[in-house]
Design a protein around this motif. Sequence first.
Motif, PDB file in Angstrom:
ATOM      1  N   MET A   1       0.832  -1.406   0.142  1.00  0.00           N
ATOM      2  CA  MET A   1      -0.080  -0.246  -0.035  1.00  0.00           C
ATOM      3  C   MET A   1       0.744   1.317   0.088  1.00  0.00           C
ATOM      4  N   ALA A   2       2.017   1.395   0.589  1.00  0.00           N
ATOM      5  CA  ALA A   2       2.957   2.429   0.787  1.00  0.00           C
ATOM      6  C   ALA A   2       3.119   2.732  -0.535  1.00  0.00           C
ATOM      7  N   GLY A   3       3.800   1.948  -1.491  1.00  0.00           N
ATOM      8  CA  GLY A   3       4.246   1.886  -2.682  1.00  0.00           C
ATOM      9  C   GLY A   3       3.131   2.453  -3.763  1.00  0.00           C
ATOM     10  N   SER A   4       1.722   1.725  -3.697  1.00  0.00           N
ATOM     11  CA  SER A   4       0.713   2.341  -4.370  1.00  0.00           C
ATOM     12  C   SER A   4       0.343   3.569  -4.076  1.00  0.00           C
ATOM     13  N   GLN A   5       0.135   3.912  -2.932  1.00  0.00           N
ATOM     14  CA  GLN A   5      -0.346   5.123  -2.495  1.00  0.00           C
ATOM     15  C   GLN A   5       0.732   6.261  -2.909  1.00  0.00           C
ATOM     16  N   ALA A   6       1.850   5.898  -3.050  1.00  0.00           N
ATOM     17  CA  ALA A   6       3.197   6.864  -3.560  1.00  0.00           C
ATOM     18  C   ALA A   6       2.753   7.151  -5.213  1.00  0.00           C
ATOM     19  N   ALA A   7       2.457   6.108  -5.832  1.00  0.00           N
ATOM     20  CA  ALA A   7       2.072   6.166  -7.340  1.00  0.00           C
ATOM     21  C   ALA A   7       0.707   7.051  -7.595  1.00  0.00           C
ATOM     22  N   LEU A   8      -0.180   6.777  -6.599  1.00  0.00           N
ATOM     23  CA  LEU A   8      -1.343   7.554  -6.735  1.00  0.00           C
ATOM     24  C   LEU A   8      -1.181   9.111  -6.316  1.00  0.00           C
ATOM     25  N   ASP A   9      -0.255   9.192  -5.339  1.00  0.00           N
ATOM     26  CA  ASP A   9      -0.019  10.619  -5.051  1.00  0.00           C
ATOM     27  C   ASP A   9       0.640  11.439  -6.114  1.00  0.00           C
ATOM     28  N   ALA A  10       1.641  10.999  -6.674  1.00  0.00           N
ATOM     29  CA  ALA A  10       2.354  11.225  -7.723  1.00  0.00           C
ATOM     30  C   ALA A  10       1.426  11.839  -9.074  1.00  0.00           C
TER      31      ALA A  10
END
Length: 354
Positions: free
Chosen positions: A310-319
């Motif tokens: 979820m951390a990596g996925s959230q970072a992609a969505l934030d970007a």
Amino acid sequence: MIADLPATLPAAEPLVDRYGRAISYLRVSVTDRCDFRCVYCMAEDMVFLPKAEVLSLEEIDVLASAFIRRGTRRIRLTGGEPLVRRGIIDLVRSLGRHLKTGALDELTLTSNGSQMARHAQSLFDAGVRRVNISLDTLDAEKFARITRWGRLGQVLEGIAAATAAGLKVKLNTVALAHENADEIEALMQFAAAGGHDLTLIETMPLGEINEDRMDQYLPLSRVRRDLAQRYTLTDLPHRTGGPARYVHVAELGLQLGFITPLTHNFCESCNRVRLTATGQLYMCLGQDDQADLRSVLRRANMGGDLNGNMAGSQAALDAALDEAIARKPKGHDFVIDRRGAQPAVARHMSLTGG
């Protein structure tokens, strides 16, 4: 049912566009489908999206929650008609967890009123406190003509049910030159008698509707000028997070709003973005520029594997959100005239969300 999702969200930088406008208001279209075919909104023979292209309720929840994490304080669910989406109350209940934590100030819904009698109490129980219901006329025959498929009595029952459930009702009326220009005062009186607010809306040049928009168009600057000759109108500083400018009508005790994308645009203070039922983010209602959040979401599988990275996925969505909001334009370019018969934007309002 929607899987259990996190009730609290980690802190993150707010979304601010290049003009310094903080994005605090998200409108989410949960479906492009509608049980009406209003003449100013869509063609009668609409072709709707295949199911595979539409976000699941879980995906909508994840995207809405990502916006809340980035500073969105108000969410409005729209359509099409949101209450025709199967499982819609489950989504409302799930998003309501953010109201309980204080991360979200308000969860509202815009409806044509046709299904409101069935769902009003469930909406209130899930945390909704305010709904917008479309009402363009009080004449049953005219209502059937404007909506093509609608019945006035069904909508009036929905308004009454929403009020009985404890929901604050704001009525929305699209001003149409040859249909309801002579009914505006009657609609004002109806709203005031029921304790509702009323907002008048200029027809917008979105999508091919098999109608002449120039014939439909009624400038609200003219409507306000005419009303000011018969009523005491006092400007109000009140804002609900949307584009309406409000006046108090002393003689009726009514709060009357004007949404005027053509005669007086509201772009300078725009804090809104719109998410379609297919996961496309429109940074401006009157522009075609969009960001494909569905692809980001499905690539990260955030709507399916909630126990994954979820951390990596959230970072992609934030970007993706940062990149999109950086492209939010200063304003739109709506215009209606005889020379510009084509809609300013090709997509229908039902696709973008009201």
